[in-house]
Design an enzyme around this catalytic site. Structure first.
Site, PDB file in Angstrom:
ATOM      1  N   HIS A 167      11.535  38.148 -46.445  1.00  0.00           N
ATOM      2  CA  HIS A 167      11.868  38.715 -45.145  1.00  0.00           C
ATOM      3  C   HIS A 167      13.148  39.551 -45.230  1.00  0.00           C
ATOM      4  O   HIS A 167      14.066  39.235 -45.978  1.00  0.00           O
ATOM      5  CB  HIS A 167      12.068  37.584 -44.132  1.00  0.00           C
ATOM      6  CG  HIS A 167      12.282  38.050 -42.729  1.00  0.00           C
ATOM      7  ND1 HIS A 167      11.246  38.326 -41.877  1.00  0.00           N
ATOM      8  CD2 HIS A 167      13.420  38.304 -42.030  1.00  0.00           C
ATOM      9  CE1 HIS A 167      11.715  38.711 -40.711  1.00  0.00           C
ATOM     10  NE2 HIS A 167      13.049  38.719 -40.768  1.00  0.00           N
TER      11      HIS A 167
ATOM     12  N   ASP B  15       7.639  35.260 -46.729  1.00  0.00           N
ATOM     13  CA  ASP B  15       8.301  35.304 -45.422  1.00  0.00           C
ATOM     14  C   ASP B  15       7.669  34.250 -44.527  1.00  0.00           C
ATOM     15  O   ASP B  15       6.441  34.223 -44.380  1.00  0.00           O
ATOM     16  CB  ASP B  15       8.117  36.706 -44.818  1.00  0.00           C
ATOM     17  CG  ASP B  15       8.800  36.889 -43.470  1.00  0.00           C
ATOM     18  OD1 ASP B  15       9.358  35.914 -42.934  1.00  0.00           O
ATOM     19  OD2 ASP B  15       8.776  38.023 -42.959  1.00  0.00           O
TER      20      ASP B  15
ATOM     21  N   SER C 297      11.800  42.856 -37.827  1.00  0.00           N
ATOM     22  CA  SER C 297      11.976  41.457 -37.462  1.00  0.00           C
ATOM     23  C   SER C 297      12.072  41.300 -35.938  1.00  0.00           C
ATOM     24  O   SER C 297      11.112  41.606 -35.236  1.00  0.00           O
ATOM     25  CB  SER C 297      13.208  40.885 -38.171  1.00  0.00           C
ATOM     26  OG  SER C 297      13.242  39.489 -38.080  1.00  0.00           O
TER      27      SER C 297
END
Length: 314
Positions: A281, A251, A156
């Site tokens: 995610h 996501d 991320s």
């Protein structure tokens, strides 16, 4: 495909536990909530050694944790940056994934506890991560690794930082990076993509959450099209290390991650991109609850190991 039953069960459990959206929390509350993801991870794997140390940084020491697999590893080293929107998360949050990467990849992993926003807005996190990567390369002998077999990776926001460090290393003449592992990376500031619109609510990370993270990370700064802040906007993506890019179907960041993979490939780089169908995610932090996605470690290592081995031949 539909949302994976494991991901649905996880979301249902978070709702049942009364967890509010991150954007509805204070920063301290959000950081405390992030610590709860340890309960969603598999038990920690044993590795050869684990040590904590401080790395000199641009604004004081940077805490780091070093994982050496049993037998000392193959000589390769992976500098890893945790996720959490540049605001939450730390080396504890990714302790177990780093252990898995060290064991499966037979590499030393150096996990970096870079400065967080909003106390330290951009480019503080990037500056720390680049400085830490330079330090690892310069102290390879001390760490028992080969400086020519150095990779970066992150999940991320950590994937964002790994992409930015790879760009900076190319632009600044080093250190040489052999591979970049980007797990559902943040690479742009864009609220118009189909994945943002389709997955902007109800899938753990939402549009409002990303806006909260970006607001804290940018603060009052306006980096415009700075490639180290928005890697997808970089004018030139050529000459970058081989990349593994993992995305998740549900996501909001899916499209920007896949667009980055395409642009890397179009620029002549070696790219392996995989979408994890049915997943949300952050699944690297939830592999105890979403074990079907655990293959991501093997997939990443399948790119990492040949990239590190090729530097020996070179």
């Amino acid at each position: 495909m539909p949302l994976h039953p494991e991901a649905q069960a996880l979301l249902d459990a978070l709702v049942a536990a009364g967890m509010p959206p991150i954007e509805c929390m204070t920063v301290p509350q959000a950081r405390q909530a992030a610590a709860g993801f340890l309960d969603l991870q598999p038990p920690p794997e044993e590795v050869g050694t684990v040590s904590n140390r401080a790395i000199p940084g641009p604004d004081g020491d940077i805490p780091a944790r070093i994982y050496t697999p049993s037998g000392g590893g193959s000589g390769g080293v992976l500098v890893y940056f945790h996720g959490g929107g540049w605001v939450i998360g730390d080396i504890e949050t990714v302790d177990r994934p780093c252990r898995q990467l060290a064991n499966t990849g037979d590499v030393t992993v150096v996990s970096i506890d870079y400065r967080l926003a909003p106390e330290h807005v951009q480019p503080a996190a990037f500056d720390d991560c680049y400085a830490a990567t330079v330090w690892v390369a310069e102290h390879a002998a001390e760490l028992g690794v080969d400086a020519s077999r150095l990779a970066v990776g992150g999940d991320s926001a950590g994937g964002h930082l790994a992409a930015a460090v790879s760009l900076a290393a190319r632009d600044r003449g080093g250190p040489a990076i052999a591979c970049q592992l980007l797990f559902y990376p943040v690479v742009d500031f864009d609220w118009t993509s189909p994945s943002i619109n389709d997955n902007g609510e109800g899938y753990l990370l939402g549009r409002a959450t990303m806006q909260w993270f970006w607001a804290h990370y940018l603060g009052a700064t306006d980096p415009a099209d700075d490639p180290y802040t928005f890697p997808l906007r970089a004018a030139d993506l050529s000459g970058l290390p081989p990349a593994f890019v993992a995305t998740a179907e549900f996501d909001p960041l899916r499209d920007e991650g896949e667009a980055y993979a395409r642009r890397l490939e179009e620029a002549g780089n070696s790219v392996t991109s995989k979408r994890f169908d049915g997943m949300i995610h952050g699944f690297l932090w939830t592999l105890g609850a979403t074990p079907s996605a655990a293959v991501v470690i093997d997939d990443a290592v399948a790119v990492l190991q040949p990239a590190l081995s090729s530097t020996i031949a070179a």
